[in-house]
Motif scaffolding. Structure first.
Motif, short mmCIF file in Angstrom:
data_model
loop_
_atom_site.label_atom_id
_atom_site.label_comp_id
_atom_site.label_asym_id
_atom_site.label_seq_id
_atom_site.Cartn_x
_atom_site.Cartn_y
_atom_site.Cartn_z
N ILE A 133 0.96 -1.30 0.24
CA ILE A 133 -0.13 0.06 0.00
C ILE A 133 0.86 1.15 0.27
CG2 ILE A 133 -1.65 1.38 1.40
CD1 ILE A 133 -2.89 -1.32 2.46
N LYS A 134 0.62 2.27 -0.95
CA LYS A 134 1.31 3.40 -1.05
C LYS A 134 0.35 4.77 -1.09
CE LYS A 134 5.40 1.61 -3.46
NZ LYS A 134 5.03 0.14 -3.24
N MET A 135 0.66 5.69 -0.51
CA MET A 135 -0.11 6.73 -0.44
C MET A 135 0.22 7.82 -1.57
SD MET A 135 -1.61 6.04 2.06
CE MET A 135 -2.68 7.39 2.73
N ASN A 136 -0.88 8.62 -1.83
CA ASN A 136 -0.67 9.65 -3.07
C ASN A 136 -1.17 10.96 -2.73
OD1 ASN A 136 0.11 7.73 -5.34
ND2 ASN A 136 -1.79 6.84 -4.29
N GLY A 137 -0.54 12.12 -3.06
CA GLY A 137 -1.17 13.48 -2.80
C GLY A 137 -0.73 13.85 -1.43
N ALA A 138 -1.53 14.62 -0.94
CA ALA A 138 -1.04 15.46 0.26
C ALA A 138 -1.42 14.72 1.43
CB ALA A 138 -2.00 16.78 0.48
N PHE A 139 -0.61 14.21 2.44
CA PHE A 139 -1.02 13.02 3.49
C PHE A 139 -0.78 13.83 4.80
CE2 PHE A 139 1.54 8.79 5.00
CZ PHE A 139 0.15 8.39 5.72
N LEU A 140 -1.62 13.42 5.46
CA LEU A 140 -1.69 13.83 7.10
C LEU A 140 -1.88 12.63 8.05
CD1 LEU A 140 -1.73 15.76 9.64
CD2 LEU A 140 -4.15 15.84 9.21
N SER A 141 -1.12 12.33 8.84
CA SER A 141 -1.36 11.47 10.08
C SER A 141 -1.36 12.09 11.23
CB SER A 141 0.06 10.51 10.02
OG SER A 141 0.27 9.58 11.19
N VAL A 142 -2.27 11.29 12.06
CA VAL A 142 -2.57 11.79 13.48
C VAL A 142 -2.65 10.60 14.21
CG1 VAL A 142 -3.84 13.26 15.15
CG2 VAL A 142 -3.82 13.81 12.76
N TYR A 143 -1.84 10.41 15.28
CA TYR A 143 -2.00 9.57 16.14
C TYR A 143 -1.87 9.96 17.89
CZ TYR A 143 3.20 9.80 16.67
OH TYR A 143 4.40 10.10 16.89
N GLU A 144 -2.44 9.16 18.61
CA GLU A 144 -2.18 9.14 19.95
C GLU A 144 -0.98 8.49 20.66
OE1 GLU A 144 -2.43 9.43 23.93
OE2 GLU A 144 -3.86 10.52 22.62
N THR A 145 -0.17 9.04 21.43
CA THR A 145 1.00 8.56 21.92
C THR A 145 1.13 7.22 22.91
OG1 THR A 145 1.17 10.12 23.77
CG2 THR A 145 2.38 10.83 21.71
N SER A 146 -0.19 7.25 23.40
CA SER A 146 -0.58 6.21 24.34
C SER A 146 -1.04 4.90 23.39
CB SER A 146 -1.50 6.51 25.52
OG SER A 146 -2.52 6.96 25.09
N ASP A 147 -1.32 4.95 21.97
CA ASP A 147 -1.96 3.81 21.59
C ASP A 147 -0.90 3.17 20.74
OD1 ASP A 147 -3.74 2.37 19.93
OD2 ASP A 147 -3.95 3.85 18.53
N GLY A 148 -1.27 1.99 20.32
CA GLY A 148 -0.39 0.89 19.62
C GLY A 148 -0.07 1.56 18.18
N ALA A 149 -1.02 2.13 17.69
CA ALA A 149 -0.96 2.65 16.26
C ALA A 149 -0.09 4.01 16.23
CB ALA A 149 -2.17 2.67 15.52
N GLY A 150 1.20 3.90 15.82
CA GLY A 150 2.07 5.18 15.90
C GLY A 150 2.36 6.05 14.58
N SER A 151 3.30 6.22 14.48
CA SER A 151 3.87 7.23 13.27
C SER A 151 3.66 6.41 11.85
CB SER A 151 5.38 7.54 13.46
OG SER A 151 5.78 8.13 12.28
N CYS A 152 3.42 7.21 10.94
CA CYS A 152 3.39 6.68 9.40
C CYS A 152 4.70 6.95 8.66
CB CYS A 152 2.13 7.38 8.84
SG CYS A 152 0.59 6.86 9.19
N ASP A 153 5.71 7.07 9.62
CA ASP A 153 6.93 7.20 8.70
C ASP A 153 7.22 6.25 7.82
OD1 ASP A 153 7.86 9.64 9.73
OD2 ASP A 153 9.05 8.86 11.43
N LYS A 154 7.11 5.12 8.02
CA LYS A 154 7.29 3.91 7.08
C LYS A 154 6.47 3.96 5.96
CE LYS A 154 8.19 -1.22 7.34
NZ LYS A 154 7.88 -2.34 8.13
N LEU A 155 5.19 4.41 6.20
CA LEU A 155 4.26 4.33 4.86
C LEU A 155 4.57 5.46 4.00
CD1 LEU A 155 1.60 3.66 3.48
CD2 LEU A 155 0.40 4.76 5.21
N ARG A 156 5.05 6.64 4.76
CA ARG A 156 5.36 7.92 4.05
C ARG A 156 6.67 7.60 3.11
NH1 ARG A 156 8.62 12.71 7.02
NH2 ARG A 156 9.96 10.75 7.17
#
Length: 198
Positions: A133-156
């Motif tokens: 899966i790859k993203m296209n266009g303008a991309f915003l990620s928002v995550y909660e620091t206490s959650d297991g779903a973290g940064s989208c750096d790898k996807l970016r």
């Protein structure tokens, strides 16, 4: 605000698709999670609605195939484009399972990139299991620091067709449940980003 695709399209208008989390799939718009409490889908829609754009938020039925629904969203975006709405005036956004669907939609829109927002969207599924899966266009990620779903750096980093990347973390201590209700920590900044990008 629409819960189905609008019958009339304004080619000069801005459109935002919001895809809810897995727990809301079914008939109950306010299901309760044992750990995170009520997922208030109606309140989230009301908070995200804005006079600057048209909000479209489908209530998915139980057992929805995320790949099929992502294709439906991509087709809906195509309908807007055919009606004359510019790609940069269309935003797709989702939380958790809805973020996975949103990422799939962005992937499917490689030739016509729109603005994409993932809320708690870069957990194990997007980062590892579905590495194509790859993203296209303008991309915003928002995550909660206490959650297991973290940064989208790898996807970016694996998405060569993104035109911009923004990422914010919030720290409420509410884990995944931070996005179960329309708290100002994420709603306000997300709406501002939509207005700036579209």
């Amino acid at each position: 605000m629409f819960d189905s695709f609008p019958e009339q399209i304004n080619e000069n208008g801005k459109y935002v698709f919001y895809s809810h989390g897995f727990i809301v799939e079914g008939t109950n718009p306010t299901p309760v999670h044992d750990r995170w409490g009520v997922y208030d889908f109606p309140a989230i829609k009301a908070a995200l609605a804005d006079s600057d754009y048209h909000l479209i938020a489908y209530h998915r039925p139980k057992g929805t195939d995320p790949f099929a629904h992502a294709q439906r969203l991509a087709n809906d975006v195509g309908r807007l484009l055919k009606s004359g709405v510019p790609a940069n005036q269309i935003t797709i956004m989702g939380f958790s399972r809805g973020a996975f669907i949103t990422a799939l939609t962005s992937h499917n829109l490689e030739q016509t990139p729109v603005n994409t927002i993932l809320l708690a969207g870069c957990g194990r599924i997007i980062s590892s299991k579905y590495a194509d899966i790859k993203m296209n266009g303008a991309f915003l990620s928002v995550y909660e620091t206490s959650d297991g779903a973290g940064s989208c750096d790898k996807l970016r980093n694996r998405s060569s067709r993104i035109t911009s990347f923004d990422e914010w973390s919030i720290s409420t201590g509410k884990e995944h449940g931070a996005f179960y209700r329309p708290i100002p920590e994420w709603v306000g900044p997300v709406k501002q980003w939509i207005k700036e990008k579209s």
